[in-house]
Design an enzyme around this catalytic site. Structure first.
Site, PDB file in Angstrom:
ATOM      1  N   CYS A 116       1.672   1.865   8.737  1.00 46.15           N
ATOM      2  CA  CYS A 116       2.501   2.786   7.613  1.00 46.15           C
ATOM      3  C   CYS A 116       2.270   2.290   6.368  1.00 46.15           C
ATOM      4  O   CYS A 116       3.252   2.803   5.564  1.00 46.15           O
ATOM      5  CB  CYS A 116       3.991   3.089   8.229  1.00 46.15           C
ATOM      6  SG  CYS A 116       5.040   1.777   8.101  1.00 46.15           S
ATOM      7  N   GLN A 117       1.584   1.368   6.211  1.00 43.61           N
ATOM      8  CA  GLN A 117       1.684   0.755   4.823  1.00 43.61           C
ATOM      9  C   GLN A 117       1.373   1.349   3.592  1.00 43.61           C
ATOM     10  O   GLN A 117       1.903   1.270   2.657  1.00 43.61           O
ATOM     11  CB  GLN A 117       0.863  -0.608   4.698  1.00 43.61           C
ATOM     12  CG  GLN A 117       1.259  -1.689   5.674  1.00 43.61           C
ATOM     13  CD  GLN A 117       0.795  -1.702   7.113  1.00 43.61           C
ATOM     14  OE1 GLN A 117       0.465  -0.478   7.355  1.00 43.61           O
ATOM     15  NE2 GLN A 117       0.554  -2.846   7.699  1.00 43.61           N
TER      16      GLN A 117
END
Length: 536
Positions: A116-117
């Site tokens: 999810c960065q």
């Protein structure tokens, strides 16, 4: 609508309903939690040996070398093509299928949990764009692994997919990326929905909340829904608050893709506890014996030769074996009835006395207070013997370092936690690969953090599942994984909705939901493997 695509999907469904194996590809596979659950969901006949099952895991794509090796070892043993770490940003679906000897073959279900960065670096227009121009993101420096997952969906057009991520996916930087993903998938011809599921409600002895997005081909002509929970557990306030915060944006927007989390209120069965999950595993005491035999306090840098090694097999304890432990010992295709491995743990001689004194549920502030009291008692004991120590003295400083942990209690209040034996475990994180203080064993007599195998048990990885790499790598793989037991419920639900569940071949599309007896049957347990050596 794309009539050609619909016909392709319908033709493939017809073949699957006629008995062909469902081909599942795992992106961002890690060590294979989703793969393991989906494979078990396709188990053909209870207790029958030699059956291929309805599901075939055709591969996994993972950039971490150890995790990729683990996935290959468990799902394609002996085939080095499947043990290679691969970078999804430099890989196309056709290339992977070619490299693994599957060129031209279909992918029926795509599963995975993209990191999810990069959520905050992409937007609504970008997600819509991929449906129209699937290669456009390759020229954009804002491209992310999240978009790569959608790119693979667009290229492969599987019949169904499952995407897993942290709850923040629904409110990252003020944007609901789960909703945006559904918009993009809808344009590709899928019916979509997402919700929060907690693993504890599906028989996993761990409270772990994650968002799951399910999409299936519109030719199924049914709204997306989620598997029914099997146990009831009232989550602690912190988990409930986090869930409300994660879904706030979707609720305010009245998002049509957000599905209500399946209710557990009507269930009577209680959640599995840490004790029920772990009590049959070996009791470990080598670390305490080593300290008691030493003539002086051991340094934390010392690596004892008596420590259990990753591949060292140890017999189970003589404590009662519950249903969950039986399943972990006898998972389909991975039986390990008498001995088990990976009982490695961290060497923390300074902290073992603190662990022994901590109460269940104690966190770092309580542990630090216990350590300070131990230090004060030691100073008084030395004074009673006529040996005075003063702050600033080298011996005083050394004794302080040997007893009191150095972490700031205000910065790291949750760094330590002693597990409660009669409650499910708190969430296992990838940080286990750096330290295991978050899960201190509930048994004060053992006074230690959990082992790799215990972490695997809490995550519902069976005892026959092997891990590649070091202890830290194994902990990290477990903490990053989707619990296989939860994945099995998801896989069973998907196969049922597609009309291709075990025993459903040549029975048409079907729409009934699997009942408890069917689910139990698909995870066979051989009674002859559950006897103790004395009973055999």
């Amino acid at each position: 609508m794309d009539e050609a695509l619909d016909r392709r999907w319908e033709d493939r469904l017809s073949l699957l309903r006629g008995g062909e194996q469902v081909r599942v590809l795992d992106l961002f596979s890690g060590c294979g939690g989703l793969s393991l659950g989906f494979r078990a969901a396709g188990q053909a006949t209870p207790g029958e040996k030699g059956t291929a099952g309805r599901v075939k895991i055709i591969g996994g794509v993972e950039i971490d070398r150890d995790a990729a090796a683990t996935h290959g070892a468990n799902f394609h043993p002996g085939d080095p093509r499947h043990a290679i770490d691969r970078d999804l940003t430099r890989l196309e679906p056709e290339q992977l299928l070619e490299e693994t000897g599957q060129a031209g073959l279909p992918v029926d279900i795509l599963v995975g949990g993209p990191p999810c960065q990069a959520f905050s670096r992409i937007g609504r227009a970008k997600l819509r764009e991929i449906a129209k121009h699937p290669l456009a993101h390759l020229e954009d420096d804002r491209s992310s692994l999240y978009l790569r997952y959608l790119h693979w969906v667009d290229r492969l057009r599987p019949l169904a997919l499952v995407m897993e991520n942290v709850p923040e996916m629904m409110c990252h930087g003020g944007v609901n990326y789960a909703s945006l993903a559904c918009e993009a998938l809808e344009q590709m011809g899928y019916d979509c929905g997402y919700t929060l599921l907690n693993a504890v409600h599906y028989g996993v002895p761990q409270m772990r909340s994650r968002v799951f997005l399910i999409a299936w081909a519109r030719v199924l002509k049914r709204p997306v829904d989620f598997p029914t929970p099997v146990v009831r557990h009232i989550l602690p306030a912190g988990y409930q608050d986090a869930s409300r915060a994660a879904t706030r944006l979707a609720r305010e927007e009245a998002c049509r893709f957000l599905k209500q989390t399946p209710s557990v209120q009507q269930l009577r069965k209680s959640a599995l506890t840490a004790r029920q999950a772990l009590q049959d595993l070996p009791v470990i005491g080598w670390h305490l014996e080593l300290i008691s035999q030493a003539t002086e306090k051991l340094s934390g840098r010392l690596r004892p030769e008596t420590a259990l090694k990753p591949g060292e097999m140890v017999e189970y304890s003589s404590l009662p074996v519950g249903k969950y432990a039986k399943l972990m010992r006898n998972w389909p295709g991975l039986p390990m009835p008498w001995t088990t491995d990976w009982h490695t743990m961290r060497w923390l001689p300074r902290d073992y006395p603190i662990f022994a004194l901590m109460e269940p549920g104690d966190q770092y502030p309580q542990a630090l207070e216990l350590a300070r009291q131990m230090f004060a008692d030691r100073i008084l004991d030395l004074e009673d013997k006529g040996h005075m120590l003063f702050p600033g003295d080298a011996e005083y400083i050394k004794l302080h370092e040997d007893i009191i942990p150095p972490y700031d209690e205000h910065k790291f209040p949750n760094k330590w936690r002693k597990m409660e034996a009669d409650s499910p475990a708190r969430t296992l994180m990838a940080h286990l690969g750096k330290d295991s203080y978050s899960h201190i064993h509930y048994d004060s007599a053992q006074a230690r953090t959990i082992t790799v195998r215990e972490a695997a048990r809490l995550q519902s990885f069976p005892d026959g599942f092997s891990f590649c790499g070091s202890m830290n790598a194994a902990f990290r793989q477990i903490g990053n994984a989707v619990p296989p037991l939860l994945a099995w419920h998801l896989g069973s639900h998907l196969l049922e909705q597609m009309g291709v569940a075990p025993g459903r071949a040549e029975q048409g599309t079907g729409s009934r939901k699997a009942d408890t007896s069917e689910k139990t049957a698909r995870l066979p347990i051989r009674p002859d493997l559950l006897k103790t050596p004395a009973q055999a």
